[in-house]
Design a protein around this motif. Structure first.
Motif, PDB file in Angstrom:
ATOM      1  N   ASP A  70       0.798  -1.229   0.000  1.00 55.50           N
ATOM      2  CA  ASP A  70       0.000   0.000   0.000  1.00 55.50           C
ATOM      3  C   ASP A  70       0.827   1.273   0.000  1.00 55.50           C
ATOM      4  O   ASP A  70       0.263   2.366   0.012  1.00 55.50           O
TER       5      ASP A  70
ATOM      6  N   GLU B 158      -8.025  -1.074  -0.562  1.00 56.86           N
ATOM      7  CA  GLU B 158      -8.974   0.046  -0.514  1.00 56.86           C
ATOM      8  C   GLU B 158     -10.222  -0.321   0.284  1.00 56.86           C
ATOM      9  O   GLU B 158     -10.698   0.478   1.102  1.00 56.86           O
TER      10      GLU B 158
ATOM     11  N   PHE C 131      -6.729   4.361  -6.598  1.00 54.04           N
ATOM     12  CA  PHE C 131      -6.727   3.985  -5.190  1.00 54.04           C
ATOM     13  C   PHE C 131      -7.358   5.118  -4.401  1.00 54.04           C
ATOM     14  O   PHE C 131      -6.853   6.247  -4.404  1.00 54.04           O
ATOM     15  N   LEU C 132      -8.473   4.841  -3.763  1.00 58.29           N
ATOM     16  CA  LEU C 132      -9.211   5.829  -2.981  1.00 58.29           C
ATOM     17  C   LEU C 132      -9.519   7.080  -3.811  1.00 58.29           C
ATOM     18  O   LEU C 132      -9.411   8.208  -3.352  1.00 58.29           O
TER      19      LEU C 132
ATOM     20  N   ARG D  92     -11.263   1.726   3.661  1.00 56.67           N
ATOM     21  CA  ARG D  92     -12.566   2.400   3.770  1.00 56.67           C
ATOM     22  C   ARG D  92     -13.369   1.870   4.957  1.00 56.67           C
ATOM     23  O   ARG D  92     -14.116   2.623   5.589  1.00 56.67           O
TER      24      ARG D  92
END
Length: 320
Positions: A215, A295, A228-229, A299
């Motif tokens: 990540d 992700e 990503f996000l 979240r």
């Protein structure tokens, strides 16, 4: 699944592959001081590390205003939450990150023997499938929750097969050697990412299990660029490439905190032999798979992720 007996110390375990003895006491003043401090803190146990971690997180929150602003801004932009909520999440993330930093000292005290007590298995069926499988495994996780304890569990995994984790080397040799020793406290082989390819492929060809943190930001020459996000991010394609070359299964997994307990969550695996396309397309599909798994986990538990990191720093060439 076969697991070793609980250990009371935090020194490296004997190698399952070679039968070598634990490393001798560290030489030099700084290494000795680090190990003395580690033993002192580890004796405080899980509750003590939680208290120290929360205090360290509060200290970092006040002493690192630049990182504090970075985290708040990243949360507000990528989660779409108001400033007040972003600040709350950021402050909690500092405490979780500090706990993660100290939990490396307890790797030798944590394992599957904690199941039902300190460790909760979220989906036992997934764990059974993983335990009974005979395929090479690329395990992916993130700087989320109690991620250092993944070393504890992987060190107990399939003692007749290679078990290793690939990490970035710290620029300080003394600190690096100390961290490597802590992470290897339950028999896991810790591999420097700069010399990982041959070692990892050899282990995977023997149906081993190799863990990666997937990540963090990486250099452009290491990256494939994926969403990503809500924003394009540089995703390290190394774990995906190794998984494809070894025809491995890819298992995203995370250890999340729930009060004084830890929940192991194992996502659905991806079998790289089922992928279509050429090698580049397969590598991108694998990288996309573990990035989407990260992700979803972030979240669901945003306060436990490492938001102070410059995750979106590396940009595609067309953004230059």
């Amino acid at each position: 699944m076969t697991t070793p007996a609980p250990r009371d110390d935090i020194s490296p375990a004997p190698s399952a592959a070679t039968g070598s003895q634990p490393a001798a006491a560290p030489k030099g003043l700084m290494p000795r001081l680090l190990h003395m401090l580690a033993r002192s803190l580890a004796r405080r146990g899980f509750d003590g590390i939680t208290r120290y971690g929360n205090a360290l997180g509060a200290l970092l929150w006040h002493c690192l205003p630049g990182r504090r602003r970075l985290a708040i801004r990243a949360i507000a932009e990528h989660l779409g939450v108001p400033q007040q909520e972003a600040t709350r999440i950021a402050r909690e993330s500092f405490a979780h990150n500090a706990r993660s930093f100290l939990e490396v000292l307890l790797v030798g005290q944590f394992g599957f023997e904690e199941t039902g007590n300190r460790l909760i298995i979220d989906n036992p069926e997934q764990l059974r499938r993983l335990a009974e499988g005979d395929r090479p495994v690329v395990a992916t996780t993130a700087h989320l929750g109690a991620w250092e304890f993944m070393s504890s569990l992987m060190g107990q995994w399939h003692l007749d097969r290679p078990r290793m984790v690939v990490v970035r080397r710290n620029s300080n040799d003394t600190l690096n050697d100390f961290i490597f020793a802590m992470r290897g406290a339950r028999g896991l082989q810790v591999v420097d990412h700069r010399n990982a390819v041959f070692t990892v492929l050899k282990g995977l060809k023997r149906s081993g299990c190799v863990g990666f943190l997937v990540d963090h930001n990486c250099r452009r020459d290491e990256a494939t660029f994926l969403p990503f996000l809500g924003e394009t991010a540089a995703v390290n394609m190394g774990p995906a490439l190794l998984a494809v070359r070894a025809e491995a299964e890819v298992w995203p997994a995370f250890i999340l905190r729930e009060g004084g307990r830890y929940r192991l969550y194992i996502d659905e695996p991806l079998d790289t032999t089922t992928l279509d396309g050429d090698r580049n397309e397969k590598v991108e599909a694998v990288a996309r798979y573990y990035t989407e798994a990260v992700e979803r986990a972030v979240r669901a538990h945003p306060e436990q992720w490492f938001w102070m990191h410059k995750r979106w720093k590396t940009r595609p060439k067309h953004d230059d």
